[in-house]
Design an enzyme around this catalytic site. Structure first.
Site, PDB file in Angstrom:
ATOM      1  N   ASP A  61       0.866  -1.179   0.000  1.00  0.00           N
ATOM      2  CA  ASP A  61       0.000   0.000   0.000  1.00  0.00           C
ATOM      3  C   ASP A  61       0.900   1.226   0.000  1.00  0.00           C
ATOM      4  OD1 ASP A  61       0.849  -0.242   2.664  1.00  0.00           O
ATOM      5  OD2 ASP A  61      -1.034   0.527   3.486  1.00  0.00           O
ATOM      6  N   TYR A  63       3.021   4.722   0.739  1.00  0.00           N
ATOM      7  CA  TYR A  63       3.727   5.255   1.917  1.00  0.00           C
ATOM      8  C   TYR A  63       2.741   6.079   2.738  1.00  0.00           C
ATOM      9  CZ  TYR A  63       8.088   4.179  -0.637  1.00  0.00           C
ATOM     10  OH  TYR A  63       9.098   3.563  -1.312  1.00  0.00           O
ATOM     11  N   PHE A  74       6.519   2.080  -4.516  1.00  0.00           N
ATOM     12  CA  PHE A  74       7.918   2.299  -4.143  1.00  0.00           C
ATOM     13  C   PHE A  74       8.458   3.687  -4.517  1.00  0.00           C
ATOM     14  CE2 PHE A  74       7.673  -2.361  -4.410  1.00  0.00           C
ATOM     15  CZ  PHE A  74       8.144  -2.702  -3.158  1.00  0.00           C
ATOM     16  N   HIS A 184      11.707  -9.216   0.110  1.00  0.00           N
ATOM     17  CA  HIS A 184      11.314  -7.808   0.008  1.00  0.00           C
ATOM     18  C   HIS A 184      12.563  -6.937   0.174  1.00  0.00           C
ATOM     19  CE1 HIS A 184       9.248  -4.015   0.917  1.00  0.00           C
ATOM     20  NE2 HIS A 184       8.214  -4.556   0.301  1.00  0.00           N
TER      21      HIS A 184
END
Length: 222
Positions: A61, A63, A74, A184
């Site tokens: 989701d 920031y 990102f 990740h």
């Protein structure tokens, strides 16, 4: 929004979940601080036409802190301090291509314009509350988007980073596509192995070239 995505969103506009999602977002933006700005919720689809998608990178989701979320997974606007995950993404790109990125910007628009769909399965978030918009309506929307992408015949590389992204592998059944799974890039995961030296960006470009598709300029060197 580009024409082919526009058609998709028109087709789902009458589905119950999409009407419910619109009502939810309307209320949330009225009453609370929500990221990204309302006009940027579908920014990823504005920048990357469906028929030009080469790579799909799944986030989670947006920031949840001020001035960061911009509608691309990102990515942060130019001038904003790089979040740790994005720093590690750039480190791995530099390592794989043995070259430094000369830009300090965290704006990934340059990737989106090359056919990299930077997709958060959850498109919005309440300020300072990660996963606050983890609702079933976004689950339904995301599955419809993934089914659409899966059914495209053009070669697509799906990058699944971390366990949350890997759980969507079951939606990807098209043999024309490539699925690349890694840890990740967040420090907690990346420093435990599976992210650095994964070769994920090189593998992506090798696949695209093998299919006669222009590879991605991950370094933003042009």
């Amino acid at each position: 929004m580009t024409e082919n995505w526009k058609i998709f969103f028109e087709e789902i506009s009458n589905k119950y979940y999409f009407k419910s999602l619109n009502n939810f977002l309307e209320n949330e933006y009225k009453k609370k601080t929500i990221y990204p700005p309302k006009e940027n919720i579908f920014y990823a689809f504005d920048l990357t036409p469906l028929n030009e998608v080469k790579v799909v990178i799944l986030g989670q989701d947006p920031y949840p802190n001020p001035n960061q979320a911009m509608g691309l997974a990102f990515s942060v606007p130019d001038g904003v301090t790089l979040p740790p995950s994005l720093r590690n993404i750039f480190k791995e790109i530099e390592n794989e291509f043995n070259e430094l990125r000369f830009s300090s910007s965290g704006d990934l628009t340059y990737l989106a314009k090359q056919g990299v769909l930077l997709l958060n399965p959850i498109l919005t978030v309440e300020a300072h509350k990660p996963l606050s918009h983890k609702i079933k309506e976004y689950d339904y929307l995301f599955k419809d988007i993934m089914n659409l992408l899966n059914n495209l015949n053009q070669p697509i590389v799906f990058m699944l980073w971390g366990n949350n992204a890997k759980k969507y592998e079951k939606l990807l059944t098209n043999e024309n596509h490539l699925v690349l799974k890694t840890s990740h890039p967040s420090p907690l995961s990346a420093n435990q192995g599976g992210w650095f030296d994964s070769g994920v960006f090189l593998k992506c470009n090798q696949f695209l070239k093998s299919k006669g598709v222009e590879p991605i300029d991950w370094l933003n060197s042009k």
